[in-house]
Scaffold this motif. Sequence first.
Motif, PDB file in Angstrom:
ATOM      1  N   ASP A  36       0.670  -1.404   0.096  1.00 16.17           N
ATOM      2  CA  ASP A  36       0.023  -0.016  -0.234  1.00 16.17           C
ATOM      3  C   ASP A  36       0.374   1.111   0.054  1.00 16.17           C
ATOM      4  O   ASP A  36       0.095   2.710  -0.144  1.00 16.17           O
ATOM      5  N   ARG A  43      -0.756  10.204  -3.591  1.00 19.16           N
ATOM      6  CA  ARG A  43      -1.081  10.689  -3.498  1.00 19.16           C
ATOM      7  C   ARG A  43      -1.210  11.626  -2.073  1.00 19.16           C
ATOM      8  O   ARG A  43      -0.753  12.743  -2.745  1.00 19.16           O
ATOM      9  N   ARG A  46       1.159  14.098  -4.673  1.00 13.02           N
ATOM     10  CA  ARG A  46      -0.065  14.981  -5.474  1.00 13.02           C
ATOM     11  C   ARG A  46      -0.582  15.889  -4.722  1.00 13.02           C
ATOM     12  O   ARG A  46      -0.537  17.286  -4.962  1.00 13.02           O
ATOM     13  N   ARG A  47      -0.932  15.683  -3.160  1.00 14.00           N
ATOM     14  CA  ARG A  47      -1.665  16.584  -2.154  1.00 14.00           C
ATOM     15  C   ARG A  47      -0.650  17.881  -1.898  1.00 14.00           C
ATOM     16  O   ARG A  47      -0.925  18.571  -2.025  1.00 14.00           O
TER      17      ARG A  47
ATOM     18  N   HIS B  57      -6.223  10.746   5.386  1.00 19.69           N
ATOM     19  CA  HIS B  57      -6.371  11.907   5.314  1.00 19.69           C
ATOM     20  C   HIS B  57      -8.052  12.254   5.219  1.00 19.69           C
ATOM     21  O   HIS B  57      -8.527  11.782   5.164  1.00 19.69           O
ATOM     22  N   PRO B 293      -7.826   6.170   2.289  1.00 28.73           N
ATOM     23  CA  PRO B 293      -7.463   5.586   2.604  1.00 28.73           C
ATOM     24  C   PRO B 293      -5.914   5.066   2.969  1.00 28.73           C
ATOM     25  O   PRO B 293      -5.307   5.594   2.132  1.00 28.73           O
ATOM     26  N   LEU B 294      -5.651   4.348   3.590  1.00 27.99           N
ATOM     27  CA  LEU B 294      -3.373   4.067   4.093  1.00 27.99           C
ATOM     28  C   LEU B 294      -3.612   2.531   3.455  1.00 27.99           C
ATOM     29  O   LEU B 294      -2.957   2.328   3.539  1.00 27.99           O
ATOM     30  N   THR B 295      -4.869   1.633   2.845  1.00 28.63           N
ATOM     31  CA  THR B 295      -4.588   0.462   2.893  1.00 28.63           C
ATOM     32  C   THR B 295      -6.152   0.706   1.231  1.00 28.63           C
ATOM     33  O   THR B 295      -6.372   1.378   1.095  1.00 28.63           O
ATOM     34  N   GLU B 300     -10.919   3.757  -5.133  1.00 32.13           N
ATOM     35  CA  GLU B 300      -9.601   4.650  -5.249  1.00 32.13           C
ATOM     36  C   GLU B 300     -10.473   5.293  -5.971  1.00 32.13           C
ATOM     37  O   GLU B 300      -9.620   5.407  -7.258  1.00 32.13           O
ATOM     38  N   VAL B 342      -9.793  16.936  -6.444  1.00 31.75           N
ATOM     39  CA  VAL B 342      -8.717  16.340  -6.709  1.00 31.75           C
ATOM     40  C   VAL B 342      -7.714  16.597  -6.054  1.00 31.75           C
ATOM     41  O   VAL B 342      -6.379  15.677  -6.204  1.00 31.75           O
ATOM     42  N   ALA B 343      -7.225  18.288  -6.081  1.00 27.41           N
ATOM     43  CA  ALA B 343      -6.164  19.037  -5.008  1.00 27.41           C
ATOM     44  C   ALA B 343      -6.130  18.482  -3.776  1.00 27.41           C
ATOM     45  O   ALA B 343      -4.992  18.102  -3.563  1.00 27.41           O
ATOM     46  N   THR B 345      -7.530  15.977  -1.855  1.00 29.44           N
ATOM     47  CA  THR B 345      -7.357  13.624  -1.551  1.00 29.44           C
ATOM     48  C   THR B 345      -6.320  13.585  -2.278  1.00 29.44           C
ATOM     49  O   THR B 345      -5.928  12.723  -1.930  1.00 29.44           O
ATOM     50  N   GLY B 346      -5.382  14.309  -3.622  1.00 28.82           N
ATOM     51  CA  GLY B 346      -4.492  13.746  -4.515  1.00 28.82           C
ATOM     52  C   GLY B 346      -4.825  11.982  -5.178  1.00 28.82           C
ATOM     53  O   GLY B 346      -4.084  11.137  -5.798  1.00 28.82           O
ATOM     54  N   TYR B 347      -6.113  11.538  -5.373  1.00 25.79           N
ATOM     55  CA  TYR B 347      -6.574  10.007  -6.107  1.00 25.79           C
ATOM     56  C   TYR B 347      -5.918  10.951  -7.654  1.00 25.79           C
ATOM     57  O   TYR B 347      -5.978  12.146  -7.770  1.00 25.79           O
ATOM     58  N   GLY B 348      -5.956   9.679  -8.364  1.00 20.25           N
ATOM     59  CA  GLY B 348      -5.225  10.352  -9.484  1.00 20.25           C
ATOM     60  C   GLY B 348      -6.974  10.058 -10.681  1.00 20.25           C
ATOM     61  O   GLY B 348      -7.316   9.359 -11.614  1.00 20.25           O
ATOM     62  N   THR B 378      -2.018  12.656 -15.083  1.00 21.44           N
ATOM     63  CA  THR B 378      -2.793  10.982 -14.948  1.00 21.44           C
ATOM     64  C   THR B 378      -3.901  10.742 -14.231  1.00 21.44           C
ATOM     65  O   THR B 378      -4.151  10.040 -13.689  1.00 21.44           O
ATOM     66  N   THR B 379      -4.628  12.396 -14.244  1.00 23.74           N
ATOM     67  CA  THR B 379      -6.088  11.711 -13.521  1.00 23.74           C
ATOM     68  C   THR B 379      -6.847  11.603 -15.269  1.00 23.74           C
ATOM     69  O   THR B 379      -6.886  11.679 -15.095  1.00 23.74           O
TER      70      THR B 379
END
Lengths: 261, 664
Positions: A36, A43, A46-47, B57, B293-295, B300, B342-343, B345-348, B378-379
Amino acid sequence: MAECPPTATGVTRPALHRLRIRYTKLGRTRFVSARDLGAVFERSLRRAALPIAYSEGFTPHPKVSFPDALPVGTASTGEYAELTFTAPPDLEGDPARLSAALPEGMDVLIAVGVPEGTPKLARLLPAALWELAWPPVDAAELTPLLSRRAKALLAADRAEVTRHRPDGDRILDVRPALLAVVASTRRVPDADDRTVLRAVLRNDGPTVRPSDLVSALARGDVAPPPTIVRVVQGEVLPTGVRDALGGEVEPLVIDVDAEAA
Amino acid sequence: MLGAAPKAGVPPPPPAGRRGRFHAPGDAATEPASMWPVLEGLLASVQRPARYVGGEHNQVVRPWSAAETRWLLCYPDTYEVGQPNQGIQLLYEVLAAQPTALAERAYAPWVDLEEVMREHGLPTFSLETHRPLWAFDVFAVTLPHELGHTNLLTLLDLGGVALHGEQRAPEDPIVLVGGHAAFNPEPLAPFVDAVALGDGEEVTVEIDAVVRAFKQRVYADGGAPTPADRDELLEQLARIPGVYVPALYAPAYHADGRLRRTVPVQPGVPPVVAKRTVQDLESVPLPRRQLVPLTETVHERFSVEIFRGCTRGCRFCQAGMITRPVRERRGDTIRELVEQGVADTGYGEVGLLSLSSADHSQILPLAKGLADTYAGTTTSLSLPSTRVDAFTLGLADELARNGRRTGLTFAPEAGSERMRAVINKQVSEEDLLRTAETAFAQGWRHLKLYFMVGLPTETDEDVLAIAELAVRVLRLARRHGKGNRLTLSVAGFVPKPHTPFQWAVQDPPEELRRKLSLIRHAIKEHRAITVRTNDPEDGVIEGLLARGDRRVAAVVERAWQLGARFDGWQEQPTLPLWRQALADTGLELDWYVARERDLDEALPWDHLDTGLERSWLWEDWLDAQQAQSLEDCRFTGCYDCGVCPGLDLTHDLGVQPPGGAGHG
């Protein structure tokens, strides 16, 4: 932006900027698995709006690499990673910017740029210094017992232990990977003494985990230590291990009164 | 054994009736201990410990003593399944915006941790601060489907809260359920104190206000609530529109076992409880600060609900029936949520969610705009959609600009034209084939088609039509590439309450197995077609709980006692336990699942009002049996399902589609 000369195919790619970091994995984050970890870093980067580089191809992956996998549940102040950016990330002087984006428990201690021609990160990490700490009970008995067993272990040629795994037990020899091991008693103000074992294990060669070392020393009459920390990784010195990125030496023998000071 | 830690004890919960001080608002001395120090030492012995640690987060941690009301929001499945749930994340933010409330989350412990928790006396805990369930004021559980019912009992039991509402102490948490499966809460009636029907955004705030006022009164001057106080709180909750308190209603049965009616047992309780609906989705642009999440979890991505409700009218679809009318979020709001999210959370990946995302009136400009925004990054964008048409394909192309053109999913649901008319899934074979052909011509390599078997009036001919359709699609696929593939996903149909099929017979597993083998046999020479099916037995428990009445609660409890947990999981084959539980309680499975109901029979959810007229559902059921389809009322005019006038609502589309002819 700095650009590399055109490649043979004529495609101009932006120059990549590599950065190596030493970071911690403490508290809740010690339960984050190696699997993980990549997503957690991606992330976080990216943040923090850092210009992370991605691999080419069908499914681009962030260029974040880890030299090895820390066992789930093990804490660390000596984790390392190499991050690749498409522009200078300006983190060397200010690693806190990345720490702020990482989960609590993960902090970047050192960030250094990687000049061309530097050896691979894994080659800079031939060994790790581990610390295994027992609860504040039985230290007066436990420390001398582990000391005796540690010396005997270092004097032996082989030390076979059984590693229990869901897919079957495996027997392995911990001795080749073990470079040093010392048991001592740590005095903590206003609390009972606790036994601490520090050991240097080679990272190259067959993997020997600190839990395997415990198997070799505990022999059924010592409880497994509740906390195991990978303290630092790098070059092995007679007195300890030198941090591969920061250069500071983490001693094998702890100053028993340091905590009280 | 040297060096063994003194056994880390979990302080036993105070006996029920003596926990009042932990609930008293605003006193640091009443803070229950965190279970983390004990849990931390036990996590080495369980699978995937990162499920239980929290630390994500955007998690919100508020001091216990600073809150007047404390909510524990729960998804009764594993963390990785429950964490992405939008409903929980939405209510988490709604409560975080209340200055006097505190909300944490809980998920079901996997069976290995449950065993460890029992051994060490560890209670159900919150993820954020690992505080015990019994210390919270409201235990709010979302029921997205029926297969978390036994996990709810595990969570209560581990959490130090009596399983039966009538046995709870006055200060115990109010056990509140919501979500789609809460539209028939009768199989859980003895275990839940209150049910919130419909959209949760507003009713949650109203419930919070009632609980807060109640606590201010009963805990004033060091007091504690009495059993009469708890009864009064339940009555107050029952007066909130959309809140159903099962204990205030009783079912009456005919001598032959059929339900006669469900009626209030005391005056002042509404005979029918109508669902809540947020008319203006723009008023709650949430969840905004989504948890990262961390896992690894099942989804996602940063998700935005682009509209709620659906009027396509698929007769098998409970979600489409109970969430009417259609309310769209405006394009600008969606864009703003996506860009900020997106900014943050950093999700792609971005998911544009709804029951049929291609139906948003502004979907094309919206998708194009977002695709432009993230071009060259890459989003990526994803759009779960079940519609099968050229428009959807154009949309998929737009969204795939940044990523891969590997897999495309369509859901024709049935193989024959007749069967699609029965279920009101309006797509012709011609359209489907044309869309598939275009998709492969444009470079898509892999098509996934979703179907159901076990539908009402289904014949073997209808079943075989699935295979025939698949073979025709495959032939088209092969024209555009030898490696092109097709996956058929075939599920057994389970009739659900509040749908036109609520009166229908559910196929038994052996019949489903036979139908699935017909399909497998018919396509066995086509190796480029992969068939995915669930175990036909999977739908049995779901069917029993979906249409069960209050008597089925005894089966739930018995199955749980026998060890049923995580009933939806392949790893947990619990059907034998349920069969045993049915035998032990003397209830007959087929009476609940394999019996056709008629119009006169009262249904266990008749007193719960989704706005749909019962007579309209019945007519639609009759139409279904005649293979009569029905157009979407958004585009062709009202057919009087009852929701809009009954609940004083309207469709809310940002722009009226021109000419009522769809999006074309």
